[in-house]
Write a protein that holds these residues in place. Structure first.
Motif, mmCIF file in Angstrom:
data_model
loop_
_atom_site.group_PDB
_atom_site.id
_atom_site.type_symbol
_atom_site.label_atom_id
_atom_site.label_comp_id
_atom_site.label_asym_id
_atom_site.label_seq_id
_atom_site.Cartn_x
_atom_site.Cartn_y
_atom_site.Cartn_z
ATOM 1 N N VAL A 61 0.815 -1.127 0.124
ATOM 2 C CA VAL A 61 -0.002 0.152 0.112
ATOM 3 C C VAL A 61 0.916 1.225 -0.009
ATOM 4 N N ASP A 62 0.354 2.327 -0.314
ATOM 5 C CA ASP A 62 1.014 3.626 -0.377
ATOM 6 C C ASP A 62 1.124 4.353 0.923
ATOM 7 N N LYS A 63 0.479 3.797 2.009
ATOM 8 C CA LYS A 63 0.662 4.350 3.234
ATOM 9 C C LYS A 63 0.726 3.235 4.425
ATOM 10 N N PRO A 64 1.810 2.539 4.431
ATOM 11 C CA PRO A 64 1.791 1.316 5.194
ATOM 12 C C PRO A 64 1.534 1.570 6.570
ATOM 13 N N ASP A 65 2.180 2.672 7.153
ATOM 14 C CA ASP A 65 2.025 2.940 8.458
ATOM 15 C C ASP A 65 0.322 2.936 9.166
ATOM 16 N N ARG A 66 -0.313 3.902 8.090
ATOM 17 C CA ARG A 66 -1.692 4.162 8.441
ATOM 18 C C ARG A 66 -2.535 2.628 8.373
ATOM 19 N N ALA A 67 -2.018 2.024 6.948
ATOM 20 C CA ALA A 67 -2.837 0.835 6.833
ATOM 21 C C ALA A 67 -2.480 -0.397 7.858
ATOM 22 N N GLU A 68 -1.382 -0.232 8.461
ATOM 23 C CA GLU A 68 -1.058 -1.115 9.578
ATOM 24 C C GLU A 68 -1.996 -1.098 10.676
ATOM 25 N N LYS A 69 -2.322 0.347 10.972
ATOM 26 C CA LYS A 69 -3.209 0.633 12.113
ATOM 27 C C LYS A 69 -4.512 0.011 11.850
ATOM 28 N N LEU A 70 -5.055 0.381 10.734
ATOM 29 C CA LEU A 70 -6.458 0.051 10.308
ATOM 30 C C LEU A 70 -6.569 -1.199 10.223
ATOM 31 N N LEU A 71 -5.608 -2.159 9.550
ATOM 32 C CA LEU A 71 -5.752 -3.721 9.508
ATOM 33 C C LEU A 71 -5.619 -4.189 11.021
ATOM 34 N N ALA A 72 -4.881 -3.693 11.937
ATOM 35 C CA ALA A 72 -4.872 -3.967 13.222
ATOM 36 C C ALA A 72 -6.463 -4.075 13.859
#
Length: 140
Positions: free
Chosen positions: A118-129
């Motif tokens: 994804v283009d924003k891995p840090d944000r995606a990691e929080k959402l996927l958590a």
């Protein structure tokens, strides 16, 4: 729970034995492959694989004389139920996260594991958590 891994993208000739060469080189370095994708057209192909053992994988590729692009990727379990993929993708869309690449890998009878670049891995990691937490809550 979501996890972060390293994806290696390796350009290779589309010829007999290329995947086996990689598999043998990774085995010599004791590298566990968590997911793999092979794509070829005519003479050229790409092997994409993910691992948590980036140093050993790089050494295996170096031994073959192959180069690779390393990319951090996330993997997340998605229940094998209608609508769950759409629910996960809505979270990413609503968070303004562009999925550049996605493919599936092993899971269980209850869920598959999707690999996402994804283009924003840090944000995606929080959402996927948060998404993964809802899966745990839903099973209790």
């Amino acid at each position: 729970m979501e996890r972060t891994h390293t994806q290696f993208t390796v350009p290779v000739k589309n010829e007999l034995g290329q995947l086996r060469k990689l598999a043998l080189a990774l085995a010599r370095e004791q590298v566990v492959v968590l997911g793999l994708c092979w794509q070829a057209e005519r003479e050229a192909g790409f092997i994409r694989f993910i691992t948590d053992q980036a140093i050993g994988a790089a050494k295996a590729l170096e031994g073959l004389g192959w180069t690779a692009v390393r990319t951090p990727v996330l993997s997340v379990p998605v229940p094998n139920k209608p609508g769950e993929l759409a629910r996960m993708l809505k979270l990413l869309d609503d968070g303004g996260i562009l999925v550049d690449e996605m493919y599936g890998t092993s899971g269980s009878p209850e869920a598959c594991r999707l690999v996402l670049c994804v283009d924003k891995p840090d944000r995606a990691e929080k959402l996927l958590a948060a998404f993964a937490e809802t899966l745990v809550l839903a099973t209790h």
